[in-house]
Design a protein around this motif. Structure first.
Motif, PDB file in Angstrom:
ATOM      1  N   GLN A  87      -9.126   3.158   3.210  1.00  0.00           N
ATOM      2  CA  GLN A  87      -7.751   2.671   2.421  1.00  0.00           C
ATOM      3  C   GLN A  87      -6.970   3.751   1.931  1.00  0.00           C
ATOM      4  O   GLN A  87      -6.009   3.871   2.150  1.00  0.00           O
ATOM      5  CB  GLN A  87      -8.491   1.782   1.225  1.00  0.00           C
ATOM      6  CG  GLN A  87      -7.284   1.210   0.437  1.00  0.00           C
ATOM      7  CD  GLN A  87      -8.044   0.389  -0.846  1.00  0.00           C
ATOM      8  OE1 GLN A  87      -8.891   0.642  -1.128  1.00  0.00           O
ATOM      9  NE2 GLN A  87      -6.987  -0.522  -1.289  1.00  0.00           N
ATOM     10  N   LEU A 122       0.774  -1.205   0.054  1.00  0.00           N
ATOM     11  CA  LEU A 122      -0.110   0.006   0.015  1.00  0.00           C
ATOM     12  C   LEU A 122       0.822   1.216   0.011  1.00  0.00           C
ATOM     13  O   LEU A 122       0.944   1.865  -1.162  1.00  0.00           O
ATOM     14  CB  LEU A 122      -1.136  -0.022   1.279  1.00  0.00           C
ATOM     15  CG  LEU A 122      -2.133   1.284   1.414  1.00  0.00           C
ATOM     16  CD1 LEU A 122      -2.699   1.130   0.086  1.00  0.00           C
ATOM     17  CD2 LEU A 122      -2.646   1.169   2.515  1.00  0.00           C
ATOM     18  N   PHE A 178     -12.791  -1.012   5.254  1.00  0.00           N
ATOM     19  CA  PHE A 178     -11.699  -1.004   4.659  1.00  0.00           C
ATOM     20  C   PHE A 178     -11.937  -0.067   3.511  1.00  0.00           C
ATOM     21  O   PHE A 178     -10.895   0.810   3.344  1.00  0.00           O
ATOM     22  CB  PHE A 178     -11.462  -2.268   4.136  1.00  0.00           C
ATOM     23  CG  PHE A 178     -10.059  -2.452   3.346  1.00  0.00           C
ATOM     24  CD1 PHE A 178      -8.896  -2.662   3.833  1.00  0.00           C
ATOM     25  CD2 PHE A 178     -10.404  -2.567   2.137  1.00  0.00           C
ATOM     26  CE1 PHE A 178      -7.743  -2.513   3.402  1.00  0.00           C
ATOM     27  CE2 PHE A 178      -9.114  -2.464   1.065  1.00  0.00           C
ATOM     28  CZ  PHE A 178      -7.779  -2.710   1.755  1.00  0.00           C
ATOM     29  N   GLN A 214      -1.541  -4.431   2.431  1.00  0.00           N
ATOM     30  CA  GLN A 214      -3.001  -4.701   2.355  1.00  0.00           C
ATOM     31  C   GLN A 214      -3.347  -5.937   1.768  1.00  0.00           C
ATOM     32  O   GLN A 214      -2.944  -6.475   0.955  1.00  0.00           O
ATOM     33  CB  GLN A 214      -3.750  -3.548   1.306  1.00  0.00           C
ATOM     34  CG  GLN A 214      -3.258  -3.506  -0.030  1.00  0.00           C
ATOM     35  CD  GLN A 214      -4.048  -2.382  -0.729  1.00  0.00           C
ATOM     36  OE1 GLN A 214      -4.940  -1.584  -0.291  1.00  0.00           O
ATOM     37  NE2 GLN A 214      -3.810  -2.193  -2.123  1.00  0.00           N
TER      38      GLN A 214
END
Length: 341
Positions: A329, A199, A325, A205
């Motif tokens: 994110q 990520l 999420f 991730q």
């Protein structure tokens, strides 16, 4: 028990013999076994059935009706910033026989005592609670010192089966007093070496999994402090954003390695942002907490155990984690690009 960095086991065989147990494992297991024989638990651990669900995720389902029926009633927790309340049950109230031992980094460590106690409602062998700064009476919020301690305790073990996890407030924490769960699970799990995507910075991730989340690993320089700082950066962000979260710490392969080979060379830390647990109570065959997000399912009843499928589990985990999420994110990506590197 005193320990230092020289006691840490950084590389460990995926299938380790009992002879690989360290002095930490031997002491923990010996005292835990004694507590069993002395009847200090609410029930004697009895996993009635255990099976791997067919499918790509290799979920492990275990039928443990005693934990569902006989555990202590959870505290009512309404927000992730709920303060510690000395009038409610907390771990300063446990019986003397539930204590295993105190753990310190060295004999000169003047920190408030870190203790290991039995979990009187065990879900697996050796189920123990790690209590960082027990008498500081901190709420169930993962801070830097406790995350570091949790990783260090894992590194004291010579067994790949030892796991450590954390249920945050509104994420199935049942007691609002700082604690981590720890137990031995002698079963290879997908998340020990599943592929993840980078990520930003030290943060990866987990996306090809029903419960998407964030992943960290012990750096190449083996700095536990650096790992703890990275994880804490994320948990502080989630805490400040009022987002419930769970952590799971396990041995595993390095995040860029598709095949672990015979030896695990790192520690993986998974962090899941999730929906509040109040929305999930009594709706499912299992409580989607730290173990279940990892793929270790503690099933409540026999009919639910035998009817469980990978599709049903994946639907629950997806419902719990996909939306939270997706919401965080990009913020997490920027967090590690600009603030936590």
């Amino acid at each position: 028990m005193f320990y230092c960095e020289d006691d840490f086991i950084y590389e460990i065989r995926r299938i380790a013999a009992e002879s690989s147990n360290t002095k930490f494992d031997i002491r923990l297991q010996s005292q835990w076994n004694s507590a069993v024989e002395n009847g200090y638990f609410r029930y004697r651990l009895n996993i009635k059935h255990s099976r791997t669900l067919p499918g790509k995720y290799s979920f492990l389902a275990q039928l443990n009706t005693d934990r569902h029926l006989n555990r202590r009633a959870p505290e009512e927790i309404t927000c992730v910033s709920q303060p510690f309340d000395a009038t409610k049950f907390n771990f300063t109230n446990v019986k003397n026989e539930e204590y295993l031992f105190e753990i310190k980094r060295n004999s000169a460590d003047e920190s408030v005592g870190h203790f290991l106690i039995i979990n009187v409602s065990p879900l697996e062998y050796g189920h123990t609670l790690l209590l960082p700064g027990l008498f500081s009476c901190l709420p169930q919020v993962a801070n830097l010192e406790s995350i570091r301690l949790a990783v260090e305790v894992l590194l004291l073990s010579g067994s790949p089966a030892l796991r450590v996890g954390f249920n945050g407030l509104c994420a199935f924490a049942s007691v609002n007093h700082l604690h981590y769960h720890m137990y031995y699970l002698h079963h290879h799990m997908l998340l020990e070496n599943v592929k993840v995507d980078h990520l930003s910075g030290p943060c990866y991730q987990l996306v090809d999994y029903p419960a998407p989340g964030f992943v960290f690993q012990l750096p190449e320089n083996r700095s536990v402090v650096d790992l703890a700082r990275s994880v804490c950066c994320l948990t502080e962000y989630l805490q400040n954003a009022n987002i419930p979260h769970n952590l799971f710490i396990t041995r595993g392969s390095r995040l860029h390695e598709a095949d672990a080979g015979e030896v695990y060379t790192t520690v993986r830390v998974y962090v899941w942002a999730r929906k509040p647990s109040a929305t999930a109570k009594d709706l499912y065959a299992f409580n989607p907490a730290l173990c279940e997000l990892f793929g270790h399912l503690i099933i409540k009843t026999e009919p639910e155990y035998w009817s469980l499928t990978e599709e049903k589990v994946a639907a629950v985990l997806s419902d719990i984690c996909q939306e939270p999420f997706a919401k965080v994110q990009e913020n997490v990506r920027h967090l590690f690009e600009h603030h936590c590197t």
